[in-house]
Scaffold this active site. Structure first.
Site, PDB file in Angstrom:
ATOM      1  N   ALA A   1       0.339  -1.116  -0.172  1.00  0.00           N
ATOM      2  CA  ALA A   1      -0.042   0.187   0.163  1.00  0.00           C
ATOM      3  C   ALA A   1       0.790   1.135  -0.103  1.00  0.00           C
ATOM      4  O   ALA A   1       0.517   2.831  -0.532  1.00  0.00           O
ATOM      5  CB  ALA A   1      -0.733  -0.088   1.458  1.00  0.00           C
ATOM      6  N   LYS A   2       2.226   1.006   0.213  1.00  0.00           N
ATOM      7  CA  LYS A   2       3.005   2.182   0.224  1.00  0.00           C
ATOM      8  C   LYS A   2       2.543   3.193   1.392  1.00  0.00           C
ATOM      9  O   LYS A   2       3.084   4.519   0.536  1.00  0.00           O
ATOM     10  CB  LYS A   2       3.598   2.601  -1.037  1.00  0.00           C
ATOM     11  N   ARG A   3       1.770   3.499   2.148  1.00  0.00           N
ATOM     12  CA  ARG A   3       0.302   4.361   2.382  1.00  0.00           C
ATOM     13  C   ARG A   3       2.567   4.990   3.727  1.00  0.00           C
ATOM     14  O   ARG A   3       3.368   4.711   3.623  1.00  0.00           O
ATOM     15  CB  ARG A   3       0.028   4.208   4.065  1.00  0.00           C
TER      16      ARG A   3
END
EC number: 4.1.1.23
Lengths: 269, 269
Positions: free
Chosen positions: B95-97
């Site tokens: 998700a690379k949040r």
């Protein structure tokens, strides 16, 4: 939405206020929890009460995503309501996405096409090919994180690369990306003294400034150093407006708080 | 899932393969498009055909988010299927949040609680208070971007801060975060020569390595420099497995491709 349409709206409303929809089930008034969709009911009431004083709305995507499919539905209803009833408003998906190539295009599709936001916040860590896919969408804006308002900003953003701090390198490098005119930047208000120098690097860009009010930033300082000839500022307030009252009068009080900020902003235009 | 359970699974299967579920409606076989939920139907078939050879699955969240509520449903069905039928598998929400404080907690809730993934990928740009909220979740893992495999990685990640490249500063600084033992790192395989030095900075951490195969990285080089006494590697393959055939035999061919990679990996264990 074109940048010009945003500037026109700012001049008409004499406001560059962005209302942050960080809508938290634990903080909304009790009486709304019986509604079928409490998050949307809250947002709708806030939008109805504040839209005369604000030019932009910024749902914080995490607050919707945390509720899974139901949260995603509330988000969709919120953006659809904004686009249908207030198409003049500038909408920001505060998603802070950042991934490469085809994946970035997928995120851009999610926010620009499926949800039809005017803009999305994006993290710069992965560089050019994680930002340019967003910039392919005409009349959509990519708001890149530059200097954020949190304590952790000093971990990496202000580290110097051969004498140039990382956030400055982000500003300077991203200005070379394809369609860079569609870039805006996140710059935290708690670091208003940095704005003077930031304006020398990106004189024409819009800056989205969080952290005024609850987080301690000063509206006056931000305006002093951040305004440009096309205004060039969107100042966000979330908690200071939307949770100003937790009673049944929450929307009315939010409207008053937004009106106060609008009045302060008008003095600078 | 504990790190020890992951290591045990790796030793039993003699594999450290992660299958990336970058499931794209434009790339899945034609005959699946008549299914009620083509994305899930594809994922289920891929999982059934490959799970003997893989220890981890990594849905790329953008590919689901791009379809809005329907995509979110496909994602939920996929993770529920993995957790119900293959609870031994390590699951990664790619998700690379990256956001701060309360917002980071909301994202952590989304992936660790609502969807019940074992881990999530996170971007480091905003620093400590954007990472530590994820590390509060026991037996959940936070996979921090360090050095990615795309060309844009050279925009900022390899810039030097007083002689130390940013990705190294990320590795070194994040090791001081609370509950840092639950951190893993993304390190691109196209930069395998960097792995030797990375191992001196994070000798014990698991590294998630994308970019082997389609993106040009070499399995051999990654193993040579990246393996540690607890294996410490998860090597991801997405396109090379899931789109190896676009015909009705797609799952069977995917199984064969996964088996090939497992065989190559077994030699290193």
């Amino acid at each position: 939405m074109t940048t010009q349409a945003l500037v026109t709206q700012i001049r008409e409303k004499r406001s560059f206020l962005c209302v942050g929809l960080d809508t938290d089930m634990n903080k909304i008034p009790e009486h709304l929890k019986a509604e079928e969709d409490p998050l949307f009911a809250f947002n709708k009431a806030i939008i109805d009460a504040t839209h005369e004083y604000a030019v932009a709305y910024k749902p914080n995507i995490a607050f919707y995503e945390a509720h899974g499919i139901e949260g995603w539905k509330s988000l969709k209803k919120t953006i659809d309501y904004l686009n249908k009833h207030h198409p003049e408003l500038f909408t920001i998906a505060d998603a802070k996405r950042g991934d490469i190539g085809n994946t970035a295009t997928m995120y851009a599709n999610a926010f620009f096409k499926d949800l039809n936001f005017d803009s999305v916040t994006v993290a710069p860590y992965m560089g050019r090919d994680s930002v340019e896919p967003f910039l392919q969408f005409k009349n959509k804006h990519t708001i890149l994180l530059a200097l954020t308002s949190n304590p952790g900003a000093f971990d990496f953003q202000t580290g110097s690369d051969d004498g140039e701090e990382l956030y400055k390198k982000v500003l300077r490098t991203s200005a070379t990306y394809e369609n860079a005119s569609q870039l805006m930047y996140v710059v935290g208000a708690t670091k208003a003294e940095y704005l003077k120098e930031i304006r020398t690097l990106v004189p024409d860009s819009f800056l989205l400034v969080p952290g005024v009010g609850a987080q301690g930033g000063s509206l006056e300082e931000v305006c002093k150093y951040g305004l440009n000839s096309q205004v060039g500022l969107l100042i966000n307030s979330s908690r200071g407006i939307i949770y100003a009252s937790s009673g049944e009068d929450f929307a009315e009080v939010a409207g008053n708080k937004a009106a106060e900020l609008q009045e302060q902003m008008a003095k600078w235009l």
